[in-house]
Design an enzyme around this catalytic site. Structure first.
Site, PDB file in Angstrom:
ATOM      1  N   LYS A 225       3.710  87.813  75.412  1.00 53.72           N
ATOM      2  CA  LYS A 225       2.668  88.245  74.470  1.00 53.72           C
ATOM      3  C   LYS A 225       1.593  87.184  74.305  1.00 53.72           C
ATOM      4  CE  LYS A 225       6.448  90.352  71.836  1.00 53.72           C
ATOM      5  NZ  LYS A 225       7.555  89.377  71.878  1.00 53.72           N
TER       6      LYS A 225
ATOM      7  N   TYR B  11       6.439  81.974  70.785  1.00 51.57           N
ATOM      8  CA  TYR B  11       7.827  81.548  70.591  1.00 51.57           C
ATOM      9  C   TYR B  11       8.062  80.133  71.162  1.00 51.57           C
ATOM     10  CZ  TYR B  11       8.676  86.603  69.871  1.00 51.57           C
ATOM     11  OH  TYR B  11       8.626  87.918  69.437  1.00 51.57           O
TER      12      TYR B  11
ATOM     13  N   HIS C  43       0.111  90.134  70.480  1.00 54.99           N
ATOM     14  CA  HIS C  43       1.240  89.955  69.562  1.00 54.99           C
ATOM     15  C   HIS C  43       1.008  90.558  68.173  1.00 54.99           C
ATOM     16  CE1 HIS C  43       4.825  87.021  68.913  1.00 54.99           C
ATOM     17  NE2 HIS C  43       4.925  88.032  68.075  1.00 54.99           N
TER      18      HIS C  43
ATOM     19  N   ASP D 130      12.372  89.658  76.493  1.00 52.20           N
ATOM     20  CA  ASP D 130      11.169  89.678  75.665  1.00 52.20           C
ATOM     21  C   ASP D 130      10.878  88.283  75.118  1.00 52.20           C
ATOM     22  OD1 ASP D 130       9.211  91.453  73.935  1.00 52.20           O
ATOM     23  OD2 ASP D 130      10.106  90.006  72.546  1.00 52.20           O
TER      24      ASP D 130
HETATM   25  N1  LIG Z   1       6.396  91.488  68.105  1.00 51.34           N
HETATM   26  C1  LIG Z   1       6.787  90.861  67.015  1.00 51.34           C
HETATM   27  O1  LIG Z   1       6.000  90.541  66.107  1.00 51.34           O
HETATM   28  C2  LIG Z   1       8.256  90.551  66.871  1.00 51.34           C
HETATM   29  C3  LIG Z   1       8.764  90.159  65.612  1.00 51.34           C
HETATM   30  C4  LIG Z   1      10.134  89.896  65.506  1.00 51.34           C
HETATM   31  C5  LIG Z   1      10.962  90.020  66.623  1.00 51.34           C
HETATM   32  N2  LIG Z   1      10.423  90.368  67.844  1.00 51.34           N
HETATM   33  C6  LIG Z   1      11.274  90.468  69.074  1.00 51.34           C
HETATM   34  O2  LIG Z   1      12.451  91.215  68.772  1.00 51.34           O
HETATM   35  C7  LIG Z   1      13.603  90.393  68.964  1.00 51.34           C
HETATM   36  C8  LIG Z   1      14.710  90.782  67.987  1.00 51.34           C
HETATM   37  O3  LIG Z   1      14.290  90.648  66.643  1.00 51.34           O
HETATM   38  P1  LIG Z   1      14.855  89.488  65.692  1.00 51.34           P
HETATM   39  O4  LIG Z   1      15.057  88.258  66.494  1.00 51.34           O
HETATM   40  O5  LIG Z   1      13.971  89.486  64.525  1.00 51.34           O
HETATM   41  O6  LIG Z   1      16.235  89.984  65.142  1.00 51.34           O
HETATM   42  P2  LIG Z   1      17.457  90.877  65.602  1.00 51.34           P
HETATM   43  O7  LIG Z   1      17.680  90.859  67.047  1.00 51.34           O
HETATM   44  O8  LIG Z   1      17.285  92.183  64.901  1.00 51.34           O
HETATM   45  O9  LIG Z   1      18.640  90.069  64.863  1.00 51.34           O
HETATM   46  C9  LIG Z   1      18.981  88.759  65.231  1.00 51.34           C
HETATM   47  C10 LIG Z   1      19.889  88.165  64.151  1.00 51.34           C
HETATM   48  O10 LIG Z   1      21.094  88.932  64.027  1.00 51.34           O
HETATM   49  C11 LIG Z   1      22.225  88.148  64.449  1.00 51.34           C
HETATM   50  N3  LIG Z   1      23.015  89.026  65.318  1.00 51.34           N
HETATM   51  C12 LIG Z   1      22.718  89.401  66.591  1.00 51.34           C
HETATM   52  N4  LIG Z   1      23.657  90.219  67.097  1.00 51.34           N
HETATM   53  C13 LIG Z   1      24.582  90.383  66.132  1.00 51.34           C
HETATM   54  C14 LIG Z   1      25.801  91.107  66.075  1.00 51.34           C
HETATM   55  N5  LIG Z   1      26.241  91.837  67.111  1.00 51.34           N
HETATM   56  N6  LIG Z   1      26.525  91.046  64.928  1.00 51.34           N
HETATM   57  C15 LIG Z   1      26.092  90.312  63.874  1.00 51.34           C
HETATM   58  N7  LIG Z   1      24.930  89.615  63.868  1.00 51.34           N
HETATM   59  C16 LIG Z   1      24.184  89.630  64.988  1.00 51.34           C
HETATM   60  C17 LIG Z   1      21.652  86.935  65.168  1.00 51.34           C
HETATM   61  O11 LIG Z   1      22.437  85.785  64.989  1.00 51.34           O
HETATM   62  P3  LIG Z   1      23.068  84.957  66.251  1.00 51.34           P
HETATM   63  O12 LIG Z   1      21.952  84.554  67.166  1.00 51.34           O
HETATM   64  O13 LIG Z   1      23.727  83.811  65.580  1.00 51.34           O
HETATM   65  O14 LIG Z   1      24.030  85.909  66.915  1.00 51.34           O
HETATM   66  C18 LIG Z   1      20.296  86.764  64.467  1.00 51.34           C
HETATM   67  O15 LIG Z   1      20.449  86.058  63.236  1.00 51.34           O
HETATM   68  C19 LIG Z   1      13.058  88.970  68.815  1.00 51.34           C
HETATM   69  O16 LIG Z   1      13.943  88.011  69.325  1.00 51.34           O
HETATM   70  C20 LIG Z   1      11.754  89.088  69.549  1.00 51.34           C
HETATM   71  O17 LIG Z   1      11.963  89.065  70.958  1.00 51.34           O
HETATM   72  C21 LIG Z   1       9.094  90.664  67.974  1.00 51.34           C
END
Ligand SMILES: NC(=O)c1ccc[n+]([C@@H]2O[C@H](COP(=O)([O-])OP(=O)(O)OC[C@H]3O[C@@H](n4cnc5c(N)ncnc54)[C@H](OP(=O)(O)O)[C@@H]3O)[C@@H](O)[C@H]2O)c1
Length: 307
Positions: free
Chosen positions: A80, A51, A120, A46
């Site tokens: 997106k 980004y 997005h 994704d």
């Molecule tokens: N459509 C939208 O508006 C939107 C908005 C937000 C996100 N997204 C998409 O969704 C994806 C995921 O959301 P997100 O990036 O907000 O956050 P997330 O995947 O929920 O969490 C990522 C965070 O958690 C840590 N983490 C990951 N795996 C872990 C584990 N097993 N144990 C402990 N900590 C862990 C990561 O640190 P490290 O990297 O240091 O491991 C990072 O700080 C995004 O990358 C993006 O592709 C879309």
């Protein structure tokens, strides 16, 4: 299951359950991270124009496919449209600009189609419906196999219906135990719109701890996660997994695609290892009672998005 993805578990719509999120992965880090994720078994990547890492992600896709001996068709790629946002002085994209932005994304990724193209956010104001018309045409041309939206409310989706246009196939939204959006999900289910969950890991104390990566609501939302009696800690111990796996498994059991992001290979492997345990009915009911907010990312009811 879906044979297209070599037995990878998929949602009811054929989306690999666990996708690799790439928000906040710098373009120069993306080739290594995405290739590692594909080699670890991720079959959905994704990304987004917003980004600023589509080139690096595309490079990672090529490296990962080649190292794993996979064909392009065995990977599901989402990107997106950045629709503009007048509230930030960023003019909304119209129909033609949306088509151009899509072509720029495809070229940056080095692909001739994407599996899913999303708007997005509903920040395109008066151009929102024209942006959707452009996505419908890109689907008709076969360049986006599926199309959808992200951060859309019921009102934004009704706007598409009122224009007499087919509804989105997906709505990618913030979904985790603290932000479950039951009314929006019920509306989406009634209209055949599949949810994809983002920011599943918000309740972890390790969520986006690097400077500048948090959101204005992070501290408030995470106060509870420091609690040694956190129900997620107890569940992790009970099932012999990590809290991250409990949060992601909850999304999978609800039928959502999930998109964990990590730059750490060990966490990448952990975050996709969700199919050897099951959260029992009592714990699912406990989590059901934790819903409390609109989330930490986009406030979906934000009136700026209805302009
Ligand atoms: N459509 C939208 O508006 C939107 C908005 C937000 C996100 N997204 C998409 O969704 C994806 C995921 O959301 P997100 O990036 O907000 O956050 P997330 O995947 O929920 O969490 C990522 C965070 O958690 C840590 N983490 C990951 N795996 C872990 C584990 N097993 N144990 C402990 N900590 C862990 C990561 O640190 P490290 O990297 O240091 O491991 C990072 O700080 C995004 O990358 C993006 O592709 C879309």
């Amino acid at each position: 299951m879906n044979s297209q993805f070599n037995g990878t578990p998929t949602t009811a719509t054929g989306l690999p359950f666990v996708g690799f999120g790439t928000y906040l992965i710098a373009n120069e880090d993306a080739p290594g991270a995405v290739a590692t994720a594909i080699e670890a078994g991720y079959r959905h990547i994704d990304t987004a124009a917003g980004y600023h890492n589509e080139e690096g992600v595309g490079e990672g896709i090529r490296l990962g496919l080649s190292a794993s001996g996979l064909d392009r068709a065995e990977l599901f790629v989402t990107t997106k449209l950045w629709p503009g946002n007048p509230a930030w002085g960023d003019a909304p994209k119209g129909y033609d600009e949306t088509i151009s932005a899509f072509e720029v994304s495809l070229a940056a990724l080095g692909l001739d189609y994407v599996d899913l193209y999303l708007i997005h956010a509903p920040s395109g104001g008066s151009e929102r419906v024209n942006e959707w018309r452009a996505l419908l045409d890109m689907k008709a041309a076969g360049k986006a196999r599926a199309i959808g939206v992200s951060n859309y409310t019921e009102a934004h989706i009704e706007e598409i219906r009122a224009a007499g246009l087919p509804l989105p196939e997906y709505n990618q939204i913030e979904l985790h135990p603290w932000s479950q959006k039951p009314e929006l999900r019920a509306f989406m289910a009634a209209n055949g719109i599949a949810p994809i969950a983002y920011s599943s890991l918000v309740p972890l104390s390790t969520w986006r701890t690097e400077p500048g990566q948090d959101s204005s609501k992070t501290a408030e939302m995470q106060a509870a996660s420091a609690d040694a009696d956190s129900p997620f800690k107890a569940m992790a111990a009970k099932y012999g997994v990590t809290e991250a796996q409990v949060l992601l498994r909850w999304g999978v059991q609800k039928g959502f695609g999930v998109l964990p992001k990590s730059l750490k290979p060990e966490r990448m492997r952990q975050n996709i290892d969700l199919f050897s345990f099951e959260i029992d009915a009592a714990d699912m009911a406990l989590i059901e009672g934790m819903d409390r907010d609109d989330g930490v990312a986009w406030a979906t009811g934000d009136p700026r998005f209805m302009g």
